[in-house]
Design a protein around this motif. Structure first.
Motif, PDB file in Angstrom:
ATOM      1  N   THR A   3       0.736  -1.089   0.208  1.00 52.23           N
ATOM      2  CA  THR A   3       0.010  -0.147   0.028  1.00 52.23           C
ATOM      3  C   THR A   3       0.917   1.124  -0.021  1.00 52.23           C
ATOM      4  N   CYS A   9      -3.020   9.085   1.915  1.00 59.10           N
ATOM      5  CA  CYS A   9      -3.460   8.012   0.595  1.00 59.10           C
ATOM      6  C   CYS A   9      -3.689   6.695   1.330  1.00 59.10           C
ATOM      7  N   SER A  11      -3.543   4.171  -0.415  1.00 55.34           N
ATOM      8  CA  SER A  11      -4.089   3.292  -1.257  1.00 55.34           C
ATOM      9  C   SER A  11      -3.304   2.016  -1.876  1.00 55.34           C
ATOM     10  N   ASN A  13      -3.611   0.394  -4.764  1.00 55.56           N
ATOM     11  CA  ASN A  13      -3.235   0.674  -6.234  1.00 55.56           C
ATOM     12  C   ASN A  13      -1.681   1.154  -6.184  1.00 55.56           C
ATOM     13  N   CYS A  99       2.356   5.170  -6.591  1.00 49.69           N
ATOM     14  CA  CYS A  99       0.995   4.918  -6.250  1.00 49.69           C
ATOM     15  C   CYS A  99       0.395   5.422  -7.410  1.00 49.69           C
ATOM     16  N   ALA A 101      -2.926   6.227  -7.039  1.00 50.33           N
ATOM     17  CA  ALA A 101      -3.696   7.142  -6.777  1.00 50.33           C
ATOM     18  C   ALA A 101      -3.396   8.659  -6.516  1.00 50.33           C
TER      19      ALA A 101
END
Length: 106
Positions: A3, A9, A11, A13, A99, A101
């Motif tokens: 993560t 954040c 995230s 993604n 990341c 995001a």
């Protein structure tokens, strides 16, 4: 599962940076932002020529040859250090993640 380490954040993604960079289209503004570091041109020919010229001068009896050979060896060491640092930067880039995001790198 990896993560994003950003506290804002978090995230899941996340992608490997080299894979993400290669998947970007050429016109993407992110292509330059996430580009790999430039490689240092490790050209040892000048250092080798200086060392050889220094040895030739020493053989002919000129003490200046010692200084020329030492300068060539010093130049070779500097070029080697720059090439090693560039290799370390590239290795760091290759092991980085991005990341998707928040577009932060880690």
């Amino acid at each position: 599962m990896v993560t994003c380490p950003s506290s804002d954040c978090g995230s899941p993604n996340v992608a490997d940076l080299p894979h993400f960079w290669h998947s970007l289209p050429a016109e993407s503004p992110l292509k330059a932002r996430y580009a790999p570091p430039e490689a240092a041109g490790a050209n040892y020919w000048i250092a080798l020529a200086a060392v050889a010229a220094g040895i030739a001068l020493l053989v002919s009896g000129a003490l200046l040859g010692l200084a020329v050979a030492a300068a060539g060896a010093g130049w070779g060491a500097l070029v080697h250090r720059q090439a090693a640092a560039a290799g370390e930067r590239l290795a760091d880039w290759e092991s980085s993640r991005v990341c998707l995001a928040c577009t932060g790198m880690f």
